[in-house]
Design a protein around this motif. Structure first.
Motif, PDB file in Angstrom:
ATOM      1  N   UNK A 236       0.828  -1.191   0.000  1.00  0.00           N
ATOM      2  CA  UNK A 236       0.000   0.000   0.000  1.00  0.00           C
ATOM      3  C   UNK A 236       0.872   1.254   0.000  1.00  0.00           C
ATOM      4  N   UNK A 237       0.338   2.342  -0.541  1.00  0.00           N
ATOM      5  CA  UNK A 237       1.067   3.607  -0.529  1.00  0.00           C
ATOM      6  C   UNK A 237       1.059   4.255   0.849  1.00  0.00           C
ATOM      7  N   UNK A 238       0.005   3.998   1.615  1.00  0.00           N
ATOM      8  CA  UNK A 238      -0.044   4.444   3.007  1.00  0.00           C
ATOM      9  C   UNK A 238      -0.442   3.241   3.853  1.00  0.00           C
ATOM     10  N   UNK A 239      -0.235   3.349   5.140  1.00  0.00           N
ATOM     11  CA  UNK A 239      -0.526   2.207   6.005  1.00  0.00           C
ATOM     12  C   UNK A 239      -2.030   1.938   6.062  1.00  0.00           C
ATOM     13  N   UNK A 240      -2.424   0.704   6.357  1.00  0.00           N
ATOM     14  CA  UNK A 240      -3.853   0.426   6.533  1.00  0.00           C
ATOM     15  C   UNK A 240      -4.503   1.318   7.581  1.00  0.00           C
ATOM     16  N   UNK A 241      -3.784   1.623   8.645  1.00  0.00           N
ATOM     17  CA  UNK A 241      -4.364   2.473   9.695  1.00  0.00           C
ATOM     18  C   UNK A 241      -4.584   3.893   9.183  1.00  0.00           C
ATOM     19  N   UNK A 242      -3.640   4.411   8.398  1.00  0.00           N
ATOM     20  CA  UNK A 242      -3.813   5.750   7.822  1.00  0.00           C
ATOM     21  C   UNK A 242      -4.955   5.751   6.822  1.00  0.00           C
TER      22      UNK A 242
END
Length: 381
Positions: A236-242
Motif C-alpha cells: 500500500x502507498x499508506x498504512x492500513x491504519x492511515x
C-alpha cells in the motif's frame, strides 16, 4: 442478452451467457492512441480522425463501429469541459508538449514521449490559510453535461451498459498531484489539518459533481467511476491504519451520496497496485466493482482474490497483465494468460473482462487480437 443485461448479471454475481467485455469505457480500461492506430492498420481499417479523451494518458475515444466489431458491452460517457477551461496542448521552445489541467496542474510530455507527467504541483508551498484562496474547478457547471443526455439515451435504448466517468481522479489522488506526492504523504503524518482540509475540498467537488450528474441523467446511468490509487507494486502507498483514519470515511461519505441519489447504481472503484489488505474495507464502503485488479502486484493473485472476496465484489479487469504479458509476450503467452485469468475470476459471475489498466503505446496488434480471440474461445459460460 444485451450488453446491459450481461454486465448487470455479472455485477449481481450470476453467470450470463458469456463474460461481459469492457474496452474504452473508462480512463483505466482504454487504449493508447498509438496502439489503437497500429491495431486499425493491422486490421486494414482506415479512419480519418481521432479524439483524445484523456490528455495525460493519451487514451483515445474508440470509434463506434470498432466497439461493435469487438462486441463491447459497455459505453462510457465522459463529462464535457467546463465553461472556463479548455484542454489545449501547446509546445514549448524545446519541442516538449504541455497543458494546464482544470485543477491548474501543469503536465508535460518530453519530445518523442508517449505520456504527460506532472511537472508543477501548484500547492507545494501553500499554507493552510492560503488554501482557501486557490481556484478550484466548478463541479456544478452545467456545460459539463452539454449534449450528453441525447448520447446516453441513444446508447441506453440500444441496450448498452452505461458507464459515467468523473471529472478527474479522486480526492486523495488529486491531493497528491496538487501538493506533490512526498509533501502530501508527509502532510498525513505531520500536517494532517492541511491534508484533511485539501481532501475535504476535493471531496466536496466530487460530491457536487455526482449530485449534478445523477440529478440530470441518473435515470440512464448504470455505473459511476470513482478512483484513488492506493497501491504500489509491492504494498500500500499508506498504512492500513492511515487509510482507515483518513481515506475510508471520506469514501463512505462519497459512496453514500451516490447511492442515496440512485440506490440501484453500481460504484466502480479504481486503484492500481497491491491493495489486498483493504479490499474488505472497500466492500464495506459500498464499492461494487474493483479495477484494475493488478495481477502483477504483490498479493493480487486472482485465484485467492476470487476465493476470498468473489461473493462480495466484482472484479472489473484482471483479464490480462498489461505490465509484462500483453506488451512483451507472444500471442501464445497472451492466450494462456487470458485463459488462466478467466479460470480464476469468471466462475459464478462477478467478473467483467478488461485489461489490467489501459493498453499501452507499443503493444503489438497481434497480441491485442490474441487477447480478443482467447476471450471468444474461453469466455462463454
Amino acid at each position: 442478452m444485451s450488453g446491459r443485461e450481461r454486465v448487470i448479471c455479472a455485477l449481481n454475481h450470476k453467470e450470463a451467457d458469456k463474460i461481459p467485455f469492457d474496452l474504452g469505457s473508462s480512463a483505466a480500461t482504454s487504449i493508447h492512441i498509438s496502439a489503437y492506430k497500429n491495431l486499425l492498420s493491422f486490421l486494414n481499417i482506415a479512419k480519418d480522425s481521432f479524439t483524445i479523451k484523456d490528455n495525460a494518458e493519451q487514451i483515445v475515444s474508440i470509434h463506434e463501429d470498432i466497439l461493435d466489431k469487438f462486441a463491447v458491452d459497455t459505453r462510457g460517457i465522459s463529462p464535457k469541459n467546463p465553461s472556463n477551461w479548455k484542454s489545449t496542448i501547446k509546445n514549448d521552445e524545446n519541442g516538449n508538449k504541455y497543458f494546464i489541467g482544470q485543477y491548474g496542474i501543469e503536465w508535460k510530455m518530453p519530445k518523442g514521449g508517449y505520456y504527460f507527467d506532472i511537472c508543477n504541483s501548484q500547492l507545494s508551498e501553500y499554507s493552510i490559510d492560503e488554501l482557501s484562496n486557490y481556484t478550484f474547478p466548478n463541479p456544478k457547471d452545467k456545460k459539463r453535461l452539454d449534449g450528453l443526455k441525447k448520447e446516453i439515451i441513444n446508447y441506453y435504448n440500444k441496450g448498452y451498459f452505461i458507464f459515467f466517468n468523473s471529472i478527474g481522479g479522486g480526492f486523495l489522488e488529486i491531493s497528491t498531484w496538487l501538493r506533490g506526492f512526498e509533501n502530501f504523504y508527509c502532510d498525513l503524518i505531520s500536517n494532517s489539518k492541511f491534508a484533511c482540509k485539501l481532501m475535504d475540498k476535493l471531496l466536496e467537488i466530487e460530491m457536487s459533481f455526482w449530485d449534478l450528474v445523477l440529478s440530470e441523467l441518473g435515470n440512464y446511468i448504470n455505473m459511476v467511476y470513482t478512483a484513488n490509487d492506493l497501491g504500489s507494486q509491492n504494498n500500500l502507498l499508506i498504512s492500513p491504519s492511515a487509510y482507515r483514519k483518513y481515506i475510508k470515511p471520506r469514501q463512505k461519505k462519497l459512496n453514500s451520496l451516490i447511492k442515496e441519489k440512485k440506490p440501484d447504481i453500481f460504484i466502480f472503484y479504481h486503484s492500481c497496485g497491491s491493495i489486498y489488505e483493504i479490499i474488505p474495507d472497500l466492500i464495506e464502503v459500498g464499492v461494487d466493482a474493483l479495477n484494475p485488479v493488478q495481477v502483477s502486484a504483490a498479493n493480487m493473485d486472482t485465484k485467492r482474490l476470487k476465493k476470498e472476496f468473489g461473493k462480495d465484489i466484482t472484479f472489473w479487469g484482471g483479464g490480462i497483465d498489461t505490465q509484462r504479458v500483453l506488451p512483451f509476450g507472444t500471442p501464445h503467452d497472451v492466450k494462456e494468460e487470458v485463459r488462466k485469468r478467466i479460470d480464476d475470476l469468471a466462475p459464478g459471475g462477478g467478473f467483467v473482462f478488461a485489461t489490467v489498466h489501459n493498453i499501452q503505446a507499443e503493444v503489438p496488434p497481434q497480441n491485442i487480437m490474441a487477447m480478443w480471440d482467447a476471450l471468444q474461445e474461453y469466455g462463454k459460460y
